[in-house]
Write a protein that holds these residues in place. Sequence first.
Motif, mmCIF file in Angstrom:
data_model
loop_
_atom_site.group_PDB
_atom_site.id
_atom_site.type_symbol
_atom_site.label_atom_id
_atom_site.label_comp_id
_atom_site.label_asym_id
_atom_site.label_seq_id
_atom_site.Cartn_x
_atom_site.Cartn_y
_atom_site.Cartn_z
ATOM 1 N N ALA A 1 54.205 36.731 38.002
ATOM 2 C CA ALA A 1 52.959 36.243 37.404
ATOM 3 C C ALA A 1 51.785 36.352 38.365
ATOM 4 O O ALA A 1 50.626 36.390 37.946
ATOM 5 C CB ALA A 1 53.142 34.796 36.949
ATOM 6 N N ARG A 2 52.054 36.400 39.664
ATOM 7 C CA ARG A 2 50.970 36.520 40.649
ATOM 8 C C ARG A 2 50.203 37.836 40.513
ATOM 9 O O ARG A 2 49.047 37.927 40.917
ATOM 10 C CB ARG A 2 51.529 36.420 42.072
ATOM 11 N N LEU A 3 50.855 38.825 39.948
ATOM 12 C CA LEU A 3 50.185 40.121 39.800
ATOM 13 C C LEU A 3 49.102 40.102 38.742
ATOM 14 O O LEU A 3 48.296 41.027 38.656
ATOM 15 C CB LEU A 3 51.218 41.202 39.439
ATOM 16 N N PHE A 4 49.076 39.043 37.929
ATOM 17 C CA PHE A 4 48.168 39.016 36.788
ATOM 18 C C PHE A 4 47.008 38.038 36.963
ATOM 19 O O PHE A 4 46.213 37.855 36.041
ATOM 20 C CB PHE A 4 48.948 38.656 35.515
ATOM 21 N N VAL A 5 46.908 37.390 38.123
ATOM 22 C CA VAL A 5 45.810 36.458 38.385
ATOM 23 C C VAL A 5 45.293 36.696 39.799
ATOM 24 O O VAL A 5 45.962 37.302 40.644
ATOM 25 C CB VAL A 5 46.254 34.989 38.233
ATOM 26 N N GLU A 6 44.097 36.180 40.075
ATOM 27 C CA GLU A 6 43.538 36.259 41.408
ATOM 28 C C GLU A 6 44.367 35.424 42.369
ATOM 29 O O GLU A 6 44.981 34.421 41.991
ATOM 30 C CB GLU A 6 42.094 35.757 41.406
ATOM 31 N N GLU A 7 44.364 35.829 43.634
ATOM 32 C CA GLU A 7 45.174 35.131 44.635
ATOM 33 C C GLU A 7 44.783 33.658 44.734
ATOM 34 O O GLU A 7 45.632 32.798 45.006
ATOM 35 C CB GLU A 7 45.023 35.814 45.991
ATOM 36 N N ALA A 8 43.499 33.344 44.503
ATOM 37 C CA ALA A 8 43.043 31.958 44.585
ATOM 38 C C ALA A 8 43.687 31.082 43.509
ATOM 39 O O ALA A 8 43.723 29.854 43.635
ATOM 40 C CB ALA A 8 41.519 31.898 44.458
ATOM 41 N N GLU A 9 44.212 31.696 42.444
ATOM 42 C CA GLU A 9 44.810 30.943 41.339
ATOM 43 C C GLU A 9 46.324 30.856 41.434
ATOM 44 O O GLU A 9 46.972 30.297 40.544
ATOM 45 C CB GLU A 9 44.426 31.587 40.000
ATOM 46 N N TRP A 10 46.913 31.387 42.490
ATOM 47 C CA TRP A 10 48.369 31.419 42.578
ATOM 48 C C TRP A 10 48.982 30.015 42.545
ATOM 49 O O TRP A 10 50.036 29.803 41.944
ATOM 50 C CB TRP A 10 48.800 32.130 43.863
ATOM 51 N N GLU A 11 48.319 29.055 43.201
ATOM 52 C CA GLU A 11 48.888 27.712 43.271
ATOM 53 C C GLU A 11 48.966 27.051 41.895
ATOM 54 O O GLU A 11 49.756 26.130 41.689
ATOM 55 C CB GLU A 11 48.052 26.844 44.217
ATOM 56 N N SER A 12 48.129 27.513 40.954
ATOM 57 C CA SER A 12 48.116 26.890 39.621
ATOM 58 C C SER A 12 49.083 27.557 38.644
ATOM 59 O O SER A 12 49.187 27.125 37.490
ATOM 60 C CB SER A 12 46.702 26.939 39.031
ATOM 61 N N LEU A 13 49.820 28.565 39.082
ATOM 62 C CA LEU A 13 50.689 29.307 38.159
ATOM 63 C C LEU A 13 51.812 28.434 37.603
ATOM 64 O O LEU A 13 52.056 28.421 36.397
ATOM 65 C CB LEU A 13 51.278 30.534 38.869
#
Length: 448
Positions: free
Chosen positions: A201-213
């Motif tokens: 799922a990290r490939l589909f959002v900005e790195e800054a949003e990874w913690e909220s996945l």
Amino acid sequence: SSLVVGDDAFYPLAMFHSKTSQPQLPFPRNILVSSNYFRPHWAGMGDRRLKNMSVVVDWRPESGSEKYLLVLSLAEAETIRRLLHSGELGMYDTSGLKVDRQPLSAALAVRTLGGFLLDSSSAFRQLVDVGSHLSGLDEELSGYLQCLRFFHGEMFFSDAELRLVMKSLAAAPMNDRKLFFEECLRCRRRERKEWADTPVARLFVEEAEWESLRPRALIAQVKANLTATLSYSSNKRLERSRLEEVQVAAVARGDEDTAMLQEVKIAELDEDVSQYPGDLKQAFDRFDVDGDGLLSRSELTGLFKAFGARPNAADIAGVLQCLQAQGEAKPGTLSFDAFADGFGQPQVEDADMAAAEAVAAWWVCPNPNCIACFNEELKNRPEATICVYCNEQGRPDLVAMSILPNAGPPSGSWSCRVCTLNNPESESFCDACGTARGAVVGGDDDYE
């Protein structure tokens, strides 16, 4: 014995899409797909299916400076392994007879998607020291393999593996990556289809949003289960109202047995429905233990666990951060407005309204043994639960909900209007009296 990107037998993975609406991604040009694995101009009907990839072929042209990964069908991979074992290939004439054989000079190796070396040709071993199972696996080739794992629908990657995929797909918009992955996953047979809480799922959002996945994946899981629960509760409430109609109608005509039966069903339904919330506000209030109109961390944890999620303390903090409205009166709590915005109001009221409108309409009896059968001039009033002309056929919506039986012929048959025999759908005339199917009693179609 060289392969060129433009050959008909192979095409770049960057040109792959299972249907025109699936975006193409800028995969490295050295990843090639066999037309036997997936034929681009396939003219069949229905959904496309993607085969699983057991192994890939590592091919090094004669110069050895470039590396190619070939995605093959299972039959092609088996043929390659046979060539590697025999060390030679046959030459055939136009009739298919072997006329010559020559040594295998191509530098080929068979690898798993994890990079493990299974077999290799002598020419490959001259270019690469095959002292271990991961021989020849540099960063470039590792990037190709991770791209193929992404194409294969795999979801669990290490941070280093994700960086290799991101490096290869840096030019692709994130939404295109997501659409490509979801379509490939849809076309494969996989036990697991949910990827929102996995590393991919990290490939589909900005790195800054990874913690909220992970919090967002938990919210999506609870929202889906909550919507299903409210839909079930709404359907049961609708069924209860129909049972009450049947009970009232049975009492009015003096049918005490039917009235008692419906009363028992209503009591059982009430016991079942009492276990579930009727709407979003009831779901919120059920877990608002102290009744202050806010969900605390512990109350929110209880709600999530009740609807199938298993969050920890860090997850709840992330959920609150995703859902909490700006300027919330009490930090660390969730108001109903923010709860409703995050989980969405399930559209159950529209279904109830459509059902109510259907009941408000006059209806025609479909019983072939009834004098009013499909007669638009002899309709039943909306409140009639049983046809007033034959006293057999239940109202269509009650029959559909299995509250009342269907008085018509069994499925796959039709009833003769003269002798009432049920005939198979394939027959055009009654087997007993010879009356044509659909003939009107007393009309010109009757037979002597």
